[in-house]
Write a protein that holds these residues in place. Structure first.
Motif, PDB file in Angstrom:
ATOM      1  N   VAL A  24       0.847  -1.189   0.000  1.00 24.05           N
ATOM      2  CA  VAL A  24       0.000   0.000   0.000  1.00 24.05           C
ATOM      3  C   VAL A  24       0.882   1.238   0.000  1.00 24.05           C
ATOM      4  O   VAL A  24       2.018   1.190   0.454  1.00 24.05           O
ATOM      5  CB  VAL A  24      -0.968   0.029   1.212  1.00 24.05           C
ATOM      6  N   PRO A  25       0.354   2.381  -0.505  1.00 26.08           N
ATOM      7  CA  PRO A  25       1.189   3.580  -0.564  1.00 26.08           C
ATOM      8  C   PRO A  25       1.551   4.093   0.817  1.00 26.08           C
ATOM      9  O   PRO A  25       0.812   3.934   1.766  1.00 26.08           O
ATOM     10  CB  PRO A  25       0.330   4.590  -1.316  1.00 26.08           C
ATOM     11  N   GLY A  30       1.828   8.125  -2.530  1.00 23.50           N
ATOM     12  CA  GLY A  30       2.214   6.838  -3.080  1.00 23.50           C
ATOM     13  C   GLY A  30       3.123   6.880  -4.273  1.00 23.50           C
ATOM     14  O   GLY A  30       3.404   5.851  -4.852  1.00 23.50           O
ATOM     15  N   TRP A  36       6.277   2.549  -0.051  1.00 23.37           N
ATOM     16  CA  TRP A  36       5.164   1.608  -0.001  1.00 23.37           C
ATOM     17  C   TRP A  36       5.510   0.530   1.014  1.00 23.37           C
ATOM     18  O   TRP A  36       6.669   0.249   1.270  1.00 23.37           O
ATOM     19  CB  TRP A  36       4.949   0.990  -1.367  1.00 23.37           C
ATOM     20  N   THR A  85      -2.162   2.766  -8.826  1.00 21.50           N
ATOM     21  CA  THR A  85      -1.531   1.664  -8.115  1.00 21.50           C
ATOM     22  C   THR A  85      -0.951   0.683  -9.125  1.00 21.50           C
ATOM     23  O   THR A  85      -1.668   0.210 -10.004  1.00 21.50           O
ATOM     24  CB  THR A  85      -2.562   0.922  -7.236  1.00 21.50           C
TER      25      THR A  85
END
Length: 180
Positions: A24-25, A30, A36, A85
């Motif tokens: 996940v960022p 991010g 991350w 993402t």
């Protein structure tokens, strides 16, 4: 908190949750891939890996064991725009958190069709700063349009100048000779 009387249900629930762990960022938006993270401690991931082995889920156990160590978090998607993402990650184990593996360094960027710019050794350089620029090199250069203006001349101390639009005469001459 939900409790179950059957321990096999609890194990199955734990393994299902572990199978959903993804990077996940980090802090802001991010875009700094070295920030991350996998939202679980290494100890938890190793414990889950042992639990997965005990349940015969060897593939999941290997994935959890890999996640318990620092990994190269270089995104492998062909196109990656800020705020999106990545769908694929390198995932090669590395020695330090935030570092990239040997395949994803600025020195090997040209092999991957990416910009070869790297920060100057004069600046503080953390592992995340050694990441490859995601830009595509402009025709006739090994750098993207953003980094093509940075000076490539190597100074006497064997460090790259890296100034934007450098005006040092010897550096300009050296750049003209190398075709920049």
């Amino acid at each position: 908190m939900t409790t179950t009387t059957d321990s096999s249900d609890a194990v199955a629930t734990t393994l299902d949750a572990a199978a959903k762990l993804l990077p996940v960022p980090g802090y802001i938006n991010g875009d700094m891939y070295g920030e991350w993270y996998i939202p679980a401690s290494p100890a938890l991931l190793r414990a889950l890996a042992q639990l997965a082995v005990a349940q015969g889920a060897d593939e999941l156990a290997a994935r959890l064991e890999d996640f318990s160590h620092p990994l190269c978090m270089e995104p492998l998607d062909d196109v990656l725009t800020p705020g999106t993402t990545p769908q694929q990650w390198c995932g090669t184990p590395v020695e330090k958190e935030g570092a990239s593996c040997g395949k994803h360094t600025p020195e090997r960027a040209a092999e991957l069709g990416r910009c070869s710019w790297a920060r100057s050794a004069d600046e503080w350089v953390g592992p995340a700063d050694r990441r490859i620029c995601r830009g595509t090199p402009v025709p006739g250069d090994d750098r993207c349009a953003v980094h093509a203006a940075y000076c490539k001349a190597v100074k006497r101390n064997k460090k790259v100048c890296n100034r934007i639009n450098c005006t040092v005469p010897q550096h300009r001459e050296a750049s003209a000779v190398t075709g920049r």
